[in-house]
Design a protein around this motif. Structure first.
Motif, PDB file in Angstrom:
ATOM      1  N   HIS A  80      -1.424  -3.891  -5.079  1.00 53.15           N
ATOM      2  CA  HIS A  80      -2.518  -4.383  -4.242  1.00 53.15           C
ATOM      3  C   HIS A  80      -2.026  -5.073  -2.975  1.00 53.15           C
ATOM      4  O   HIS A  80      -2.826  -5.683  -2.255  1.00 53.15           O
ATOM      5  N   GLU A  81      -0.714  -4.972  -2.718  1.00 52.95           N
ATOM      6  CA  GLU A  81      -0.121  -5.552  -1.514  1.00 52.95           C
ATOM      7  C   GLU A  81      -0.477  -7.028  -1.348  1.00 52.95           C
ATOM      8  O   GLU A  81      -0.944  -7.465  -0.300  1.00 52.95           O
ATOM      9  N   ARG A  82      -0.273  -7.775  -2.421  1.00 45.37           N
ATOM     10  CA  ARG A  82      -0.518  -9.214  -2.381  1.00 45.37           C
ATOM     11  C   ARG A  82       0.727  -9.943  -2.889  1.00 45.37           C
ATOM     12  O   ARG A  82       0.671 -10.758  -3.815  1.00 45.37           O
ATOM     13  N   ARG A  83       1.825  -9.633  -2.291  1.00 46.93           N
ATOM     14  CA  ARG A  83       3.103 -10.222  -2.714  1.00 46.93           C
ATOM     15  C   ARG A  83       3.080 -11.737  -2.496  1.00 46.93           C
ATOM     16  O   ARG A  83       2.495 -12.232  -1.539  1.00 46.93           O
ATOM     17  N   GLY A  84       3.748 -12.439  -3.404  1.00 48.48           N
ATOM     18  CA  GLY A  84       3.815 -13.893  -3.286  1.00 48.48           C
ATOM     19  C   GLY A  84       2.834 -14.619  -4.177  1.00 48.48           C
ATOM     20  O   GLY A  84       2.903 -15.851  -4.305  1.00 48.48           O
ATOM     21  N   LEU A  85       1.890 -13.905  -4.794  1.00 55.70           N
ATOM     22  CA  LEU A  85       0.942 -14.548  -5.696  1.00 55.70           C
ATOM     23  C   LEU A  85       1.664 -15.062  -6.929  1.00 55.70           C
ATOM     24  O   LEU A  85       2.554 -14.397  -7.458  1.00 55.70           O
ATOM     25  N   ALA A 101       4.156 -11.344 -18.632  1.00 56.23           N
ATOM     26  CA  ALA A 101       3.134 -11.586 -17.612  1.00 56.23           C
ATOM     27  C   ALA A 101       3.739 -11.589 -16.211  1.00 56.23           C
ATOM     28  O   ALA A 101       3.148 -11.056 -15.266  1.00 56.23           O
ATOM     29  N   ASP A 102       4.921 -12.182 -16.058  1.00 55.34           N
ATOM     30  CA  ASP A 102       5.565 -12.233 -14.735  1.00 55.34           C
ATOM     31  C   ASP A 102       5.899 -10.831 -14.237  1.00 55.34           C
ATOM     32  O   ASP A 102       5.711 -10.516 -13.053  1.00 55.34           O
ATOM     33  N   VAL A 103       6.394  -9.973 -15.122  1.00 57.76           N
ATOM     34  CA  VAL A 103       6.747  -8.606 -14.723  1.00 57.76           C
ATOM     35  C   VAL A 103       5.496  -7.818 -14.362  1.00 57.76           C
ATOM     36  O   VAL A 103       5.442  -7.114 -13.339  1.00 57.76           O
ATOM     37  N   LEU A 104       4.447  -7.916 -15.186  1.00 57.07           N
ATOM     38  CA  LEU A 104       3.202  -7.190 -14.915  1.00 57.07           C
ATOM     39  C   LEU A 104       2.520  -7.713 -13.653  1.00 57.07           C
ATOM     40  O   LEU A 104       1.911  -6.948 -12.898  1.00 57.07           O
ATOM     41  N   LEU A 105       2.619  -9.026 -13.423  1.00 59.64           N
ATOM     42  CA  LEU A 105       2.034  -9.604 -12.218  1.00 59.64           C
ATOM     43  C   LEU A 105       2.724  -9.077 -10.972  1.00 59.64           C
ATOM     44  O   LEU A 105       2.071  -8.735  -9.981  1.00 59.64           O
ATOM     45  N   GLU A 106       4.035  -8.990 -11.019  1.00 57.66           N
ATOM     46  CA  GLU A 106       4.779  -8.474  -9.862  1.00 57.66           C
ATOM     47  C   GLU A 106       4.376  -7.028  -9.550  1.00 57.66           C
ATOM     48  O   GLU A 106       4.188  -6.659  -8.391  1.00 57.66           O
ATOM     49  N   MET A 146       0.847  -1.203   0.000  1.00 52.21           N
ATOM     50  CA  MET A 146       0.000   0.000   0.000  1.00 52.21           C
ATOM     51  C   MET A 146       0.879   1.249   0.000  1.00 52.21           C
ATOM     52  O   MET A 146       1.789   1.372   0.805  1.00 52.21           O
ATOM     53  N   SER A 147       0.610   2.167  -0.908  1.00 52.53           N
ATOM     54  CA  SER A 147       1.380   3.404  -1.010  1.00 52.53           C
ATOM     55  C   SER A 147       0.596   4.560  -0.410  1.00 52.53           C
ATOM     56  O   SER A 147      -0.622   4.665  -0.587  1.00 52.53           O
ATOM     57  N   ARG A 203      -7.065  -8.324 -12.607  1.00 51.72           N
ATOM     58  CA  ARG A 203      -8.233  -9.069 -12.124  1.00 51.72           C
ATOM     59  C   ARG A 203      -7.808 -10.275 -11.318  1.00 51.72           C
ATOM     60  O   ARG A 203      -8.381 -10.583 -10.267  1.00 51.72           O
ATOM     61  N   GLY A 204      -6.788 -10.993 -11.833  1.00 55.74           N
ATOM     62  CA  GLY A 204      -6.332 -12.185 -11.140  1.00 55.74           C
ATOM     63  C   GLY A 204      -5.831 -11.897  -9.743  1.00 55.74           C
ATOM     64  O   GLY A 204      -6.126 -12.639  -8.795  1.00 55.74           O
ATOM     65  N   VAL A 205      -5.086 -10.811  -9.585  1.00 54.25           N
ATOM     66  CA  VAL A 205      -4.565 -10.437  -8.263  1.00 54.25           C
ATOM     67  C   VAL A 205      -5.713 -10.104  -7.309  1.00 54.25           C
ATOM     68  O   VAL A 205      -5.696 -10.466  -6.131  1.00 54.25           O
ATOM     69  N   ILE A 206      -6.727  -9.430  -7.809  1.00 54.57           N
ATOM     70  CA  ILE A 206      -7.854  -9.027  -6.968  1.00 54.57           C
ATOM     71  C   ILE A 206      -8.729 -10.215  -6.586  1.00 54.57           C
ATOM     72  O   ILE A 206      -9.194 -10.337  -5.451  1.00 54.57           O
TER      73      ILE A 206
END
Length: 463
Positions: free
Chosen positions: A326-331, A315-320, A1-2, A359-362
């Motif tokens: 969204h503060e969901r590190r480790g997904l 995809a890996d870079v955008l996912l990170e 969270m920023s 969407r996937g992260v959320i």
């Protein structure tokens, strides 16, 4: 969270911006002036978003007060010259009011990511393209080489590629590696400005030049003097504006609407489009002489479906980046999700991939993102294949189409297509959008999706 600080004296705009940022996982504080912001200790925040015009001290005062925290300036097209001055004083970027929510969020994410990766900022300029663009496939290597060779040459560049392939990233890479890197880069989406205002926005106008011109205005071309002007979707530029732009390229001169005086400008032009400008010139929709002036150096961006070797790495870079926002590190992506991403046709290119991962992260419940979380359509068809009647493949025939679920969407799109084709001869783009109850940008996007050509008039009405 920023943690983000908003400095804006209009409470409605301030509240709307706060809700938007909070919905995307940021912690937001508010201030109505520079004095109030200073009391909140702006250096404790990751980013300051400040209006340019504030009661008391102007928003540019936040640049020094918040340093080294980046300051993003909000302004209007009428104050574009002031926005350029703010960039020269050290603002990290600016957003024009009224701003598009997606573009604002993208700018905020870019600024925050750049701050998190601050050590990389000291890399040599020749690596700028690789810092912002991802991919090692042969097609992208050609793009990188063309950027490296073109950037120092100070010639006009035409970037061609489908929507969502990263044309603005190429323009920024060229600007950052050019001799104009310390001067402003002004980015304009020609399709997002009403047709009746585009000439005024680009070239400026004098007070009283037309109804509603209550004050003189500096155009975006003049605001980019000494730097680079990036015109995205230049194929949507009206014919009258094309003639004025041709004068800029030929003589380096602009003349404001309602003025008899010409002014010299030193601007490097980078244009981008997903349309075939040479074909448009044959139908009279685009000036052939302007096309030849623009096409000094051409860079063709490959569609994402043609970059098979890059898709998963991208995809890996955008996912990170999405996990950080969204503060969901480790997904991580599950095997089936990675397979679906690799096999999907990506008609929306990198932008669609980024949205799917967001969407996937959320939506992900555990530590893995599954195909259902991505929300991809199994029968996606790339826009480059309009000749196919439905884009169906043998695999698609085996998949239920759920016609009953899409019946309403289909009928709405049928109505949209029928209404536009029936009325576009008599109505301007602004009038069409008003009658349909949508924005002009939304009208343009639906035209592209449905393949509805836009009729042009050489008269260029202003009322």
């Amino acid at each position: 969270m920023s943690r983000i600080l908003i400095v804006e004296d209009e409470s409605i705009i301030r509240s709307a911006l706060k809700r938007l940022l909070e919905r995307h996982g940021h912690e937001v504080s508010e201030a109505a002036s520079v004095a109030e912001a200073e009391a909140l200790d702006p250096q404790r925040f990751a980013l300051v978003i400040s209006d340019l015009r504030l009661p008391g001290e102007p928003g540019t005062a936040m640049i020094a007060r918040a340093a080294p925290v980046p300051v993003l300036i909000m302004t209007s097209y009428a104050s574009m010259r002031s926005a350029v001055d703010a960039l020269k004083q050290g603002a990290v970027d600016y957003v024009a009011k009224p701003f598009d929510h997606a573009e604002l969020l993208e700018t905020v994410a870019r600024v925050l990511d750049a701050r998190n990766d601050a050590p990389a900022a000291s890399a040599p300029l020749e690596n700028a393209a690789s810092q912002t663009m991802i991919g090692d496939c042969p097609a992208m290597q050609v793009v990188y080489t063309r950027i490296r060779k073109t950037a120092p040459a100070d010639v006009t560049v035409l970037i061609q590629g489908e929507s969502g392939t990263g044309k603005e990233l190429v323009a920024r890479a060229i600007h950052n590696q050019s001799k104009r890197t310390k001067a402003p880069l002004i980015c304009v989406n020609c399709a997002a400005i009403p047709e009746t205002l585009i000439e005024s926005e680009l070239f400026g106008h004098e007070k009283g030049a037309f109804t509603g011109a209550s004050a003189a205005r500096t155009g975006l071309v003049e605001a980019a003097d000494g730097g680079t002007l990036f015109l995205d979707e230049i194929g949507e530029l009206p014919l009258d504006a094309q003639a004025r732009l041709l004068r800029v390229l030929q003589e380096g001169e602009i003349r404001k609407i309602g003025s008899v005086e010409t002014r010299h400008v030193d601007v490097r032009l980078i244009a981008a489009t997903h349309r075939d400008l040479q074909a448009l010139s044959k139908t009279g929709e685009f000036r052939l002489d302007l096309y030849y002036r623009l096409n000094v150096m051409q860079i063709d961006l490959p569609a994402l479906r043609d970059r098979e070797d890059d898709i998963l790495a991208l995809a890996d870079v955008l996912l990170e980046a999405a996990c950080r926002r969204h503060e969901r590190r480790g997904l991580r992506l599950s095997r089936s999700a990675r397979r679906e991403i690799r096999d999907y046709l990506w008609p929306g290119n990198v932008r669609e991939l980024e949205n799917a991962l967001e969407r996937g992260v959320i939506l992900a419940e555990g530590h893995l993102i599954h195909p259902d979380d991505l929300g991809l359509r199994p029968t996606a068809v790339p826009p480059a294949s309009p000749a196919a009647p439905s884009g169906a493949t043998p695999a698609d025939d085996a998949t239920p189409r759920a016609d009953e679920d899409s019946e309403e969407d289909l009928s709405l799109e049928d109505y949209f297509q029928h209404f536009v084709l029936e009325h576009q001869e008599q109505m301007s783009e602004t009038e069409l959008a008003h009658k349909l109850g949508i924005s002009r940008k939304c009208l343009w996007e639906r035209r592209q999706r449905l393949g509805i050509p836009r009729k042009r008039s050489a008269r260029g009405r202003r009322d």
